[in-house]
Design a protein around this motif. Structure first.
Motif, mmCIF file in Angstrom:
data_model
loop_
_atom_site.group_PDB
_atom_site.id
_atom_site.type_symbol
_atom_site.label_atom_id
_atom_site.label_comp_id
_atom_site.label_asym_id
_atom_site.label_seq_id
_atom_site.Cartn_x
_atom_site.Cartn_y
_atom_site.Cartn_z
ATOM 1 N N UNK A 150 0.818 -1.216 0.000
ATOM 2 C CA UNK A 150 0.000 0.000 0.000
ATOM 3 C C UNK A 150 0.852 1.268 0.000
ATOM 4 N N UNK A 151 2.158 1.112 0.107
ATOM 5 C CA UNK A 151 3.062 2.251 0.211
ATOM 6 C C UNK A 151 2.939 3.203 -0.977
ATOM 7 N N UNK A 152 2.940 2.689 -2.167
ATOM 8 C CA UNK A 152 2.877 3.545 -3.358
ATOM 9 C C UNK A 152 1.587 4.348 -3.388
ATOM 10 N N UNK A 153 0.488 3.731 -2.985
ATOM 11 C CA UNK A 153 -0.796 4.447 -2.931
ATOM 12 C C UNK A 153 -0.725 5.604 -1.931
ATOM 13 N N UNK A 154 -0.163 5.354 -0.764
ATOM 14 C CA UNK A 154 -0.020 6.388 0.258
ATOM 15 C C UNK A 154 0.836 7.534 -0.267
ATOM 16 N N UNK A 155 1.967 7.219 -0.865
ATOM 17 C CA UNK A 155 2.871 8.263 -1.356
ATOM 18 C C UNK A 155 2.237 9.082 -2.476
ATOM 19 N N UNK A 156 1.485 8.443 -3.347
ATOM 20 C CA UNK A 156 0.801 9.156 -4.432
ATOM 21 C C UNK A 156 -0.243 10.112 -3.871
ATOM 22 N N UNK A 157 -1.015 9.651 -2.898
ATOM 23 C CA UNK A 157 -2.022 10.517 -2.284
ATOM 24 C C UNK A 157 -1.376 11.706 -1.578
ATOM 25 N N UNK A 158 -0.281 11.453 -0.865
ATOM 26 C CA UNK A 158 0.418 12.551 -0.201
ATOM 27 C C UNK A 158 0.972 13.545 -1.218
ATOM 28 N N UNK B 234 7.989 13.062 1.325
ATOM 29 C CA UNK B 234 7.884 11.728 0.721
ATOM 30 C C UNK B 234 8.957 10.813 1.304
ATOM 31 N N UNK B 235 10.151 11.338 1.494
ATOM 32 C CA UNK B 235 11.230 10.540 2.092
ATOM 33 C C UNK B 235 10.851 10.091 3.499
ATOM 34 N N UNK B 236 10.390 11.018 4.315
ATOM 35 C CA UNK B 236 10.009 10.685 5.695
ATOM 36 C C UNK B 236 8.813 9.746 5.725
ATOM 37 N N UNK B 237 7.793 10.039 4.931
ATOM 38 C CA UNK B 237 6.569 9.230 4.925
ATOM 39 C C UNK B 237 6.846 7.800 4.476
ATOM 40 N N UNK C 15 0.483 27.573 9.217
ATOM 41 C CA UNK C 15 1.671 28.359 9.555
ATOM 42 C C UNK C 15 2.913 27.937 8.775
ATOM 43 N N UNK C 16 2.752 27.732 7.470
ATOM 44 C CA UNK C 16 3.844 27.362 6.569
ATOM 45 C C UNK C 16 4.427 25.981 6.860
ATOM 46 N N UNK C 17 3.679 25.121 7.586
ATOM 47 C CA UNK C 17 4.110 23.747 7.845
ATOM 48 C C UNK C 17 3.058 22.789 7.313
ATOM 49 N N UNK C 18 3.493 21.888 6.457
ATOM 50 C CA UNK C 18 2.636 20.798 5.980
ATOM 51 C C UNK C 18 2.950 19.591 6.853
ATOM 52 N N UNK C 19 1.925 19.048 7.511
ATOM 53 C CA UNK C 19 2.125 17.945 8.450
ATOM 54 C C UNK C 19 1.353 16.706 8.029
ATOM 55 N N UNK C 20 1.945 15.571 8.338
ATOM 56 C CA UNK C 20 1.286 14.290 8.140
ATOM 57 C C UNK C 20 1.336 13.553 9.472
ATOM 58 N N UNK C 21 0.165 13.091 9.911
ATOM 59 C CA UNK C 21 0.042 12.365 11.165
ATOM 60 C C UNK C 21 -0.260 10.902 10.843
ATOM 61 N N UNK C 22 0.565 10.009 11.355
ATOM 62 C CA UNK C 22 0.397 8.564 11.183
ATOM 63 C C UNK C 22 -0.074 7.982 12.515
ATOM 64 N N UNK C 23 -1.206 7.287 12.502
ATOM 65 C CA UNK C 23 -1.729 6.670 13.722
ATOM 66 C C UNK C 23 -1.899 5.171 13.488
ATOM 67 N N UNK C 24 -1.422 4.392 14.449
ATOM 68 C CA UNK C 24 -1.630 2.947 14.363
ATOM 69 C C UNK C 24 -1.899 2.398 15.759
#
Length: 145
Positions: free
Chosen positions: A22-30, A48-51, A78-87
């Motif tokens: 599912x990694x490629x799908x996640x990266x494409x959506x991001x 993308x590198x971090x995600x 505030x000029x920051x794009x954030x991604x939150x990963x929850x598991x």
């Protein structure tokens, strides 16, 4: 000639199986979401590198032999794009690990730890918390670098 670029219409939050396929799908959506938020090319590369590293670690280690999901949310403030990963995998704070010694010869290094180290290096913000049975890791990059 007029060209059109199709941007996927899926929105966040996204709940997706914690599987490497599912990694490629996640990266494409991001990537598409960052384009909508006008994140610079450098910011996109860093996120993308971090995600990639974070999602791969969750998919590989969080649930051991069980199936599980990852909830992914994005925000831009505030000029920051954030991604939150929850598991809901085993409780694990990857930020507590000691950074690997990158001065040691590759063949003499311990296995593991480079992915999180890389994610920390390319991020402008990174945090972890454990709340109500959730591992919550949030990564942020500057929109305009």
């Amino acid at each position: 000639m007029l060209d059109f670029v199709y941007l996927e219409t899926k929105n966040f939050p996204l709940v997706i199986e914690a599987k490497l396929n599912k990694l490629e799908e996640v990266l494409t959506l991001l990537k598409n979401d960052m384009i909508k938020h006008h994140v610079s090319a450098d910011g996109q590369f860093n996120m993308i590198t971090a995600a990639e590293e974070i999602f791969a670690n969750i998919a590989s280690y969080a649930y051991e032999n069980e199936e599980g999901t990852v909830e992914i949310k994005t925000s831009c403030q505030n000029n920051i794009y954030s991604v939150c990963f929850k598991d809901r995998g085993k409780k694990y704070n990857p930020l507590k690990n000691q950074d690997p010694d990158t001065t040691t010869a590759y063949k003499d290094r311990d296995i593991g730890g480079l992915g999180v180290f890389l994610a920390k290096k390319v991020s402008d913000q990174i945090s972890y918390r454990y709340q109500n049975g959730w591992n919550i890791l949030t990564v942020g990059v500057q929109v305009n670098k």
